[in-house]
Design a protein around this motif. Sequence first.
Motif, mmCIF file in Angstrom:
data_model
loop_
_atom_site.group_PDB
_atom_site.id
_atom_site.type_symbol
_atom_site.label_atom_id
_atom_site.label_comp_id
_atom_site.label_asym_id
_atom_site.label_seq_id
_atom_site.Cartn_x
_atom_site.Cartn_y
_atom_site.Cartn_z
ATOM 1 N N THR A 1 0.830 -1.194 -0.092
ATOM 2 C CA THR A 1 0.106 0.060 -0.113
ATOM 3 C C THR A 1 0.947 1.141 -0.066
ATOM 4 O OG1 THR A 1 -0.271 0.270 2.389
ATOM 5 C CG2 THR A 1 -1.735 -1.267 1.401
ATOM 6 N N PRO A 2 0.383 2.588 -0.145
ATOM 7 C CA PRO A 2 1.368 3.601 0.089
ATOM 8 C C PRO A 2 1.739 3.870 1.438
ATOM 9 C CG PRO A 2 -0.934 4.344 -1.110
ATOM 10 C CD PRO A 2 -1.130 2.745 -0.543
ATOM 11 N N ASP A 3 1.430 3.038 2.421
ATOM 12 C CA ASP A 3 1.955 3.219 3.748
ATOM 13 C C ASP A 3 2.922 2.127 4.123
ATOM 14 O OD1 ASP A 3 0.710 5.566 3.974
ATOM 15 O OD2 ASP A 3 -1.233 4.323 4.365
ATOM 16 N N ALA A 4 2.783 0.784 3.468
ATOM 17 C CA ALA A 4 3.587 -0.245 4.062
ATOM 18 C C ALA A 4 3.540 -1.431 2.887
ATOM 19 C CB ALA A 4 2.753 -0.719 5.362
#
Length: 147
Positions: free
Chosen positions: A92-95
């Motif tokens: 994902t954009p975060d992880a």
Amino acid sequence: MNKAIKRSVKMRFQNKINYGDHSDAYEFTTRGELFHKGRQDYLRFEEALSDSEKVQTTMKWDGRELMLIRQGTILMRQGFVVGEETFGRYVTPDASWETTAITDKLLVQWPSGKTRGKIKLTYKFLLQGQETGTHEVRLTLEEDTTK
């Protein structure tokens, strides 16, 4: 090299996730493309996660392994082979997480003529080694003759 012949399909995607005494389910309908290239069949469609977030999904079938490839807001690559543990990645954009699928059932039937096709897939899914439940995925495919 032969050019792939693309067929338009209408499809219904259903996913049920069972974990413990809980279950979640979601479904959507969309249109996609079905084509054969080399020794593999491909199903490609767009998944709308929200109004602004979309994922291009490709399912690649070689007769033994179904490979799921998602590109967009979510990046994912995961193979499914009956009776085997397969490894992939979910980003994902975060992880970014390592994934594992242990496939119990897999059935792939493509539509031909006016008949419907289907994909049925049942697997246990682990994210970073933590079980997220048993996923039951059903796709119903029908050749789209309206185009």
